[in-house]
Enzyme design. Structure first.
Site, PDB file in Angstrom:
ATOM      1  N   GLU A 124       0.859  -1.202   0.000  1.00 39.84           N
ATOM      2  CA  GLU A 124       0.000   0.000   0.000  1.00 39.84           C
ATOM      3  C   GLU A 124       0.880   1.232   0.000  1.00 39.84           C
ATOM      4  O   GLU A 124       2.042   1.162   0.391  1.00 39.84           O
ATOM      5  CB  GLU A 124      -0.832   0.051   1.303  1.00 39.84           C
ATOM      6  CG  GLU A 124      -1.807  -1.057   1.435  1.00 39.84           C
ATOM      7  CD  GLU A 124      -2.424  -1.092   2.837  1.00 39.84           C
ATOM      8  OE1 GLU A 124      -2.322  -0.102   3.582  1.00 39.84           O
ATOM      9  OE2 GLU A 124      -2.997  -2.136   3.156  1.00 39.84           O
ATOM     10  N   LYS A 126       2.216   4.618   1.570  1.00 44.48           N
ATOM     11  CA  LYS A 126       2.334   5.143   2.940  1.00 44.48           C
ATOM     12  C   LYS A 126       2.024   6.630   2.874  1.00 44.48           C
ATOM     13  O   LYS A 126       2.796   7.421   2.334  1.00 44.48           O
ATOM     14  CB  LYS A 126       3.741   4.896   3.492  1.00 44.48           C
ATOM     15  CG  LYS A 126       3.873   5.298   4.937  1.00 44.48           C
ATOM     16  CD  LYS A 126       5.191   4.824   5.505  1.00 44.48           C
ATOM     17  CE  LYS A 126       5.294   5.057   6.991  1.00 44.48           C
ATOM     18  NZ  LYS A 126       5.063   6.427   7.402  1.00 44.48           N
ATOM     19  N   ASP A 128       1.501  10.374   4.049  1.00 47.99           N
ATOM     20  CA  ASP A 128       2.287  11.163   5.002  1.00 47.99           C
ATOM     21  C   ASP A 128       1.406  12.212   5.679  1.00 47.99           C
ATOM     22  O   ASP A 128       1.397  13.380   5.326  1.00 47.99           O
ATOM     23  CB  ASP A 128       3.441  11.848   4.246  1.00 47.99           C
ATOM     24  CG  ASP A 128       4.469  12.403   5.207  1.00 47.99           C
ATOM     25  OD1 ASP A 128       4.396  12.086   6.403  1.00 47.99           O
ATOM     26  OD2 ASP A 128       5.343  13.161   4.754  1.00 47.99           O
ATOM     27  N   TYR A 237      -6.982   0.178   7.483  1.00 48.99           N
ATOM     28  CA  TYR A 237      -6.881  -0.901   8.464  1.00 48.99           C
ATOM     29  C   TYR A 237      -8.196  -1.019   9.210  1.00 48.99           C
ATOM     30  O   TYR A 237      -8.677  -0.027   9.759  1.00 48.99           O
ATOM     31  CB  TYR A 237      -5.741  -0.541   9.421  1.00 48.99           C
ATOM     32  CG  TYR A 237      -5.325  -1.599  10.419  1.00 48.99           C
ATOM     33  CD1 TYR A 237      -5.526  -2.950  10.193  1.00 48.99           C
ATOM     34  CD2 TYR A 237      -4.684  -1.229  11.608  1.00 48.99           C
ATOM     35  CE1 TYR A 237      -5.121  -3.892  11.116  1.00 48.99           C
ATOM     36  CE2 TYR A 237      -4.262  -2.161  12.538  1.00 48.99           C
ATOM     37  CZ  TYR A 237      -4.499  -3.492  12.287  1.00 48.99           C
ATOM     38  OH  TYR A 237      -4.089  -4.425  13.196  1.00 48.99           O
ATOM     39  N   LYS A 323      10.660   3.417   3.187  1.00 49.80           N
ATOM     40  CA  LYS A 323      10.631   4.871   3.000  1.00 49.80           C
ATOM     41  C   LYS A 323      11.345   5.262   1.705  1.00 49.80           C
ATOM     42  O   LYS A 323      12.469   4.810   1.456  1.00 49.80           O
ATOM     43  CB  LYS A 323      11.324   5.578   4.179  1.00 49.80           C
ATOM     44  CG  LYS A 323      10.667   5.355   5.531  1.00 49.80           C
ATOM     45  CD  LYS A 323       9.298   5.993   5.644  1.00 49.80           C
ATOM     46  CE  LYS A 323       9.250   7.332   6.264  1.00 49.80           C
ATOM     47  NZ  LYS A 323       9.699   7.637   7.534  1.00 49.80           N
ATOM     48  N   CYS A 423      20.375  47.727   6.323  1.00 53.23           N
ATOM     49  CA  CYS A 423      19.293  47.251   5.445  1.00 53.23           C
ATOM     50  C   CYS A 423      19.728  47.342   3.979  1.00 53.23           C
ATOM     51  O   CYS A 423      20.165  48.407   3.530  1.00 53.23           O
ATOM     52  CB  CYS A 423      18.036  48.085   5.678  1.00 53.23           C
ATOM     53  SG  CYS A 423      16.718  47.684   4.527  1.00 53.23           S
ATOM     54  N   CYS A 426      17.422  50.255   2.348  1.00 49.53           N
ATOM     55  CA  CYS A 426      17.388  51.675   2.715  1.00 49.53           C
ATOM     56  C   CYS A 426      18.612  52.097   3.523  1.00 49.53           C
ATOM     57  O   CYS A 426      18.755  53.275   3.850  1.00 49.53           O
ATOM     58  CB  CYS A 426      16.118  52.002   3.490  1.00 49.53           C
ATOM     59  SG  CYS A 426      16.125  51.314   5.151  1.00 49.53           S
ATOM     60  N   CYS A 441      14.685  45.634   9.743  1.00 47.94           N
ATOM     61  CA  CYS A 441      14.987  47.024   9.422  1.00 47.94           C
ATOM     62  C   CYS A 441      13.974  47.878  10.191  1.00 47.94           C
ATOM     63  O   CYS A 441      12.767  47.710  10.005  1.00 47.94           O
ATOM     64  CB  CYS A 441      14.844  47.244   7.921  1.00 47.94           C
ATOM     65  SG  CYS A 441      14.813  48.989   7.524  1.00 47.94           S
ATOM     66  N   CYS A 447      11.543  52.775   4.469  1.00 49.43           N
ATOM     67  CA  CYS A 447      12.173  51.669   3.733  1.00 49.43           C
ATOM     68  C   CYS A 447      11.210  51.207   2.622  1.00 49.43           C
ATOM     69  O   CYS A 447      10.094  50.745   2.905  1.00 49.43           O
ATOM     70  CB  CYS A 447      12.478  50.542   4.717  1.00 49.43           C
ATOM     71  SG  CYS A 447      13.247  49.122   3.965  1.00 49.43           S
TER      72      CYS A 447
HETATM   73  S1  IVH Z   1      -0.770   0.492   8.843  1.00 46.56           S
HETATM   74  C1  IVH Z   1      -0.260  -1.501  12.970  1.00 46.56           C
HETATM   75  N1  IVH Z   1      -0.885   1.546   6.464  1.00 46.56           N
HETATM   76  O1  IVH Z   1       2.467   5.343   8.990  1.00 46.56           O
HETATM   77  C2  IVH Z   1       0.013  -0.830  11.692  1.00 46.56           C
HETATM   78  N2  IVH Z   1      -0.001   2.884   8.223  1.00 46.56           N
HETATM   79  O2  IVH Z   1       5.022   5.127  10.358  1.00 46.56           O
HETATM   80  C3  IVH Z   1      -0.881   0.291  11.449  1.00 46.56           C
HETATM   81  N3  IVH Z   1       0.618   5.145   7.544  1.00 46.56           N
HETATM   82  O3  IVH Z   1       1.225   5.252  12.281  1.00 46.56           O
HETATM   83  C4  IVH Z   1      -0.445   1.186  10.400  1.00 46.56           C
HETATM   84  N4  IVH Z   1       0.032   4.965   5.437  1.00 46.56           N
HETATM   85  O4  IVH Z   1      -0.004   6.731  10.556  1.00 46.56           O
HETATM   86  C5  IVH Z   1      -0.530   1.739   7.746  1.00 46.56           C
HETATM   87  N5  IVH Z   1      -1.097   2.346   4.305  1.00 46.56           N
HETATM   88  C6  IVH Z   1      -0.751   2.550   5.577  1.00 46.56           C
HETATM   89  C7  IVH Z   1      -0.213   3.767   6.029  1.00 46.56           C
HETATM   90  C8  IVH Z   1       0.155   3.891   7.372  1.00 46.56           C
HETATM   91  C9  IVH Z   1       0.522   5.764   6.355  1.00 46.56           C
HETATM   92  C10 IVH Z   1       1.163   5.775   8.763  1.00 46.56           C
HETATM   93  C11 IVH Z   1       0.392   5.490  10.025  1.00 46.56           C
HETATM   94  C12 IVH Z   1       1.401   4.872  10.944  1.00 46.56           C
HETATM   95  C13 IVH Z   1       2.674   5.382  10.385  1.00 46.56           C
HETATM   96  C14 IVH Z   1       3.855   4.531  10.772  1.00 46.56           C
END
Ligand code: IVH
Length: 683
Positions: A124, A126, A128, A237, A323, A423, A426, A441, A447
């Site tokens: 999946e 991740k 941010d 999840y 990552k 500055c 000026c 300044c 200015c």
């Molecule tokens: S699963 C027990 N799936 O990443 C595992 N987390 O660095 C539950 N996050 O705390 C997390 N995308 O906030 C899961 N597809 C994804 C995610 C994800 C982002 C975040 C989540 C977690 C953090 C860990």
């Protein structure tokens, strides 16, 4: 403290220092939203701490950062109360854990080796942002909890309900009595850019990246502002008892059918090659997504296998994050130039040899302030690292070893770096207020960028909204001596304007109309338009509510001002200082003479937040109050009155003879209709 062993074993000292440093980083990341360490460095230090703790089992400590996840709750290990005002704190039914990180194929292979043979792996994205836990009881969203310290979180349900893709209610009979969905709350790139642009206009500090912006937004006390900023969520999840399906993939698919927002970018992989292909694809493709992602999450698909693998104190063994590397490049720092803002802050700017980064050419980056330059120890002539991770604005993160850079003959010899003392615009001597990082300044009235910046702010859309007076025209009028301060705007004559190059009679009239209309702008916006340092749009409204004339405000003391919500000692002092300056008093008098609103009805504050974040349609005729009265009631209680029914409508205030079309649409979309009695009861 065991002094003797400390002398004998410096590792023990290192262990203590690492615990403190990582605890501090957790605090900066989760509470302040201002991490000062990269993820890689954090992970490296965490591993080292784990190794040291294994070497010295006698130093076990349950509160070590290796034993718990970071916390965004109100009170931290430092005893500081920072966030979480007014949110209910709720214990998680299942602890909210973190994920172990990996950065290479080798690390993924190591993880896969510990799984049952041929285990399926779900890949999946991740996301941010911030994790959120949604509790549904009998199909109704009951709680929305932040991660907090992993054991208990803040209930931010009012803010979460502003996210259109999160259902408030699921009308199905095949759902469990109670279940939980976890996911990530994000501020999409487009909304993040819009928000930062607004903040820039109002000289409020910018959010470094969408994650910080989402985090700040989720903890706001005003759901209307949260709704305006436009959060989004992706869910990944499902938890609970007796849930359908025997794999993670099936569960997410079920959640999708129940109406939850589940990403389509989910793939079941059979081996590491397939995982690596998924990673390679998304490393590029993610740049086209509307939200920020910082990696991939790999999860064992089979739920029985997940259970068997279990958890460590902090992370599941059945999942791991990969990552993406932050994109960075080395380039030459050609020159440092200085920009003077409307409040006189002098910002150093790095002028770089242009370099390609994440698909865009980068040639300038902010260096923030003198301390930043000193910390990185960089000077013109250095080769510096430019990075573009989650941040939209590229940042400089360090420099190359000078011996390496200067073995290359093209680089000019370095001269010592000193921040200017005068500055650049000026020539006034710069000042640095104790406790502030910025040099300023002080020549506010003389200015040029400060003068022009203040006028630009005054006429801007959210302030006096004077159409036609753009940056270029202001510059032109400033050059010609027609505009030297905001009060001069009201002395502009048609003939002055029309005789300028590029401006004909029509644009002159347009400007004059805009100036005339600005005399009706309410007092709270005039106060914002004055450009008092740190008095943004919202703060100005709150101040104007308490002080509904400028005369009353002028005599307010700092202590009195501090009793207003959002006004701290710094803002109060800025206001007091503003009125101490005779030049400002003269300008204010001229504005008053010109007919600008210097007082006004205090804008009615919503009398409650009961309808905060709700979009309500009024339809039909009513017995107890008029439609207009109901509209006013909705707004007075924080709700929004909207004209047409859509899936975003929270409910319909339905009177007699409601239009059949509206009724059908409401029924089709499953939107609740309430009577006026129920509505009045609700308030
Ligand atoms: S699963 C027990 N799936 O990443 C595992 N987390 O660095 C539950 N996050 O705390 C997390 N995308 O906030 C899961 N597809 C994804 C995610 C994800 C982002 C975040 C989540 C977690 C953090 C860990």
């Amino acid at each position: 403290m065991d002094l003797f062993s400390e002398i004998e074993e410096p590792e023990r000292e290192e262990l203590r220092a690492l615990r403190k440093e990582l605890e501090e980083q957790n605090y900066k990341y989760y509470v302040l939203n201002q991490p000062t360490m990269s993820d890689q460095e954090f992970d490296r230090k965490m591993h080292r701490l784990q190794d040291l703790e294994a070497m010295f089992p006698d130093m076990y400590d349950a509160s070590s950062p290796t034993q718990h996840v970071g916390s965004d709750l109100a009170v931290t290990g430092y005893g500081l109360r920072v966030t979480g005002k007014g949110f209910e704190q709720v214990k998680h039914r299942y602890p909210m854990l973190s994920l172990a990180n990996s950065y290479s194929r080798e690390e993924i292979e190591d993880w896969v080796q510990k799984l049952p043979l041929n285990a399926e792996i779900v890949c999946e994205l991740k996301y941010d942002g911030l994790s959120i836990s949604l509790w549904y009881e009998h199909g109704v969203l009951m709680k929305a909890l932040t991660r907090g310290d992993g054991q208990q979180g803040d209930n931010v349900i009012d803010n979460i309900k502003t996210i259109p893709s999160i259902p408030w209610r699921i009308e199905r009979n095949d759902i469990p009595e109670w279940f939980e969905l976890r996911g990530e709350v994000l501020l999409p790139w487009a909304n993040f850019e819009r928000l930062n642009k607004e903040r820039e206009e109002q000289e409020e500090p910018l959010f470094a990246n969408p994650r910080n912006a989402a985090s700040g937004t989720l903890k706001l006390q005003d759901p209307r502002e949260v709704a305006r900023r436009g959060l989004e969520a992706y869910l990944y999840y499902m938890l609970g008892e007796n849930l359908p399906g025997s794999t993670h993939f099936e569960r997410l698919d079920t959640a999708r059918q129940w109406g939850f927002h589940i990403s389509d970018a989910i793939k079941v992989c059979k081996n590491v090659d397939e995982v690596m292909a998924y990673i390679a694809y998304w490393d590029t493709e993610r740049k086209n997504l509307p939200v920020a992602t910082d990696g991939i999450v790999l999860k064992v698909n089979n739920l029985t296998q997940q259970e068997e693998l279990g958890y460590t104190a902090k992370t599941p063994r059945w999942a791991i994050a990969y990552k993406f590397p932050a994109e960075k490049q080395l380039t030459l720092l050609k020159e440092i130039t200085y920009q003077v803002g409307r409040t006189g802050v002098v910002t150093p700017v790095a002028n770089l040899e242009p370099v390609q980064l994440s698909g865009t050419m980068v040639q300038r980056a902010t260096l923030h302030n003198e301390d930043f330059i000193r910390q990185l120890d960089i000077r013109p002539g250095d080769r510096v690292w430019v990075e573009k991770g989650g941040e939209i604005i590229p940042k400089i993160t360090g420099r190359e070893n000078r011996e390496i850079s200067h073995s290359c003959a093209i680089l000019a010899p370095l001269s010592d770096y000193t921040f200017p003392t005068t500055c650049p615009e000026c020539g006034a001597t710069l000042v640095r207020v104790e406790g502030e990082a910025a040099w300023r300044c002080p020549n506010e009235a003389g200015c040029p960028p400060q003068i022009k910046g203040k006028i630009e702010h005054f006429v801007s859309r959210k302030a006096m909204n004077i159409d036609g007076l753009g940056e270029e025209t202001i510059d032109l009028f400033y050059q010609k001596g027609l505009l030297k301060n905001i009060a001069d705007i009201y002395d502009l004559k048609a003939e002055d304007i029309a005789t300028q190059e590029r401006l004909g009679e029509k644009s002159a009239q347009n400007i004059l109309d805009g100036i005339e209309a600005s005399k009706q702008v309410p007092w709270s916006r005039v106060l914002f338009a004055l450009g008092i340092r740190m008095v943004g749009e919202t703060t100005a409204k709150k101040i104007a509510r308490k002080y509904n004339t400028i005369d009353a405000l002028q005599w307010a003391t700092a202590e009195q001002l501090c009793t207003i919500e959002d006004v701290g000692p710094q803002i109060a002092e800025n206001i007091v200082k503003y009125f101490e300056d005779i030049r400002n008093l003269e300008i204010l008098e001229r504005l008053r003479q010109a007919g600008v609103q210097m007082e006004g009805e205090a804008e009615a504050a919503p009398t409650s937040d009961k309808l905060a974040g709700l979009s309500i349609v009024i339809s039909g005729t009513f017995a107890q109050h008029s439609r207009d009265e109901y509209k006013a009631m909705i707004e007075a209680n924080g709700g929004k009155n909207v004209g047409s029914v859509s899936k975003k409508t929270s409910f319909i205030l339905a009177g007699e003879n409601m239009g059949p079309e509206k009724r059908k649409k409401a029924e089709d979309l499953g939107i609740k209709m309430i009577t006026e009695e129920e509505f009045l009861e609700m308030l």
